[in-house]
Design an enzyme around this catalytic site. Structure first.
Site, PDB file in Angstrom:
ATOM      1  N   LYS A  13      -0.190  -1.787  38.368  1.00 26.16           N
ATOM      2  CA  LYS A  13      -1.198  -2.789  38.006  1.00 26.16           C
ATOM      3  C   LYS A  13      -2.174  -2.274  36.952  1.00 26.16           C
ATOM      4  O   LYS A  13      -2.456  -2.954  35.979  1.00 26.16           O
ATOM      5  CB  LYS A  13      -2.045  -3.182  39.222  1.00 26.16           C
ATOM      6  N   ARG A  88      -9.261  -7.638  47.419  1.00 23.40           N
ATOM      7  CA  ARG A  88      -8.280  -6.963  48.267  1.00 23.40           C
ATOM      8  C   ARG A  88      -8.071  -7.682  49.593  1.00 23.40           C
ATOM      9  O   ARG A  88      -7.166  -7.348  50.343  1.00 23.40           O
ATOM     10  CB  ARG A  88      -8.758  -5.550  48.623  1.00 23.40           C
ATOM     11  N   ARG A 127       6.691  12.928  42.701  1.00 25.53           N
ATOM     12  CA  ARG A 127       6.002  13.289  41.457  1.00 25.53           C
ATOM     13  C   ARG A 127       5.196  14.586  41.578  1.00 25.53           C
ATOM     14  O   ARG A 127       4.567  14.833  42.588  1.00 25.53           O
ATOM     15  CB  ARG A 127       5.025  12.163  41.065  1.00 25.53           C
ATOM     16  N   ARG A 161      -0.384  15.390  43.751  1.00 21.64           N
ATOM     17  CA  ARG A 161      -1.515  14.620  44.292  1.00 21.64           C
ATOM     18  C   ARG A 161      -1.279  14.258  45.752  1.00 21.64           C
ATOM     19  O   ARG A 161      -0.162  13.935  46.135  1.00 21.64           O
ATOM     20  CB  ARG A 161      -1.695  13.322  43.490  1.00 21.64           C
ATOM     21  N   ARG A 172      -0.739   3.482  52.794  1.00 21.59           N
ATOM     22  CA  ARG A 172      -1.407   2.620  51.808  1.00 21.59           C
ATOM     23  C   ARG A 172      -0.635   1.311  51.612  1.00 21.59           C
ATOM     24  O   ARG A 172      -1.222   0.247  51.439  1.00 21.59           O
ATOM     25  CB  ARG A 172      -1.570   3.353  50.481  1.00 21.59           C
TER      26      ARG A 172
END
Ligand SMILES: [Zn+2]
Length: 246
Positions: A13, A88, A127, A161, A172
């Protein structure tokens, strides 16, 4: 054009919102960034937010909306804005509608970036990046040519991360389905929802958004000029709420 981007974390996004804002001279509004700058500027609402954050609490919707309201009145927002982390929840969406009405503004479209959950977790969870030059790698899709050595700068230090750990990503995603996904129905009912395939390459997603925005501009243009403008360019009646895949 005033646009909201919807989609789970990692759907792209922010990247898409930024690209769209640059192409069309729109302002990308991030609630996190607006909050931080209100706190820095020590505005009334910024000071209220700061006091709450210092207690480790979440800033209530009313304060976030006050900050958005102030920002929307600045002249650079006249060319359109893009929200990509707000609303949200259904409660926030309702408050946003009330606010926009008060400011004589409205949302033109809500763009939902759809993803395949498993593929998204697979794509994000491997990642890592070079700690020195920042170039990105992936456990399965892009390993350094020599194991443990950065292709670009030769560094042997890498960083990962916390957000890119599968368990974090799953929780999430669940929060998104629980709290934010109901907005898909909310905006569908308003006839503003446009859904697109976020698993396509970034350039292709960008192209789909661009095509859609051009069609939207054309519709708005015709809507202003013609008395019987209840048809969109493809000749479909537009009185019924609908989601279009673009
Ligand atoms: Zn490097």
């Amino acid at each position: 054009m005033n646009i909201v981007f919807l989609g789970p974390p990692g759907a792209g996004k922010g990247t898409q919102a930024q690209a769209l804002a640059q192409r069309h001279g729109m302002i990308q509004l991030s609630t996190g960034e607006m909050l931080r700058s209100a706190v820095r500027a020590e505005t009334d609402v910024g000071l209220r937010a700061k006091a709450i954050m210092e207690k480790g609490k979440l800033v209530p919707d009313a304060i976030v909306v006050d900050i958005i309201a102030t920002r929307l009145l600045e002249p650079d927002c006249a060319g359109g804005f893009i929200l990509d982390g707000f609303p949200r929840t259904l409660a926030q969406a309702a408050v946003l509608d009330t606010l926009l009405e008060r400011l004589h503004k409205s949302l033109d479209a809500v763009i939902e970036i759809k993803v395949d959950d498993d593929a998204l977790i697979d794509r994000l969870s491997g990642r890592f990046s070079c700690a020195k030059c920042g170039i990105g790698y992936h456990d399965r899709y892009r390993q350094p040519k020599t194991a443990g050595v950065c292709d670009v700068c030769g560094s042997k230090e890498f960083a990962r991360r916390a957000d890119d750990i599968p368990e974090t990503l799953k929780s999430r995603l669940m929060a998104y389905y629980r709290e934010t996904a109901p907005l898909i129905g909310y905006y569908f009912a308003q006839g503003k929802l446009r859904s697109l395939d976020g698993m396509a390459p970034i350039d292709e997603v960008q192209l789909q958004i661009e095509r859609y925005c051009q069609a939207l501009r054309l519709e708005q243009h015709q809507g202003h000029g013609e008395a019987g403008a209840d048809q969109d360019p493809a000749g479909r009646a537009k009185s019924q709420p609908k989601a279009r895949c673009i």
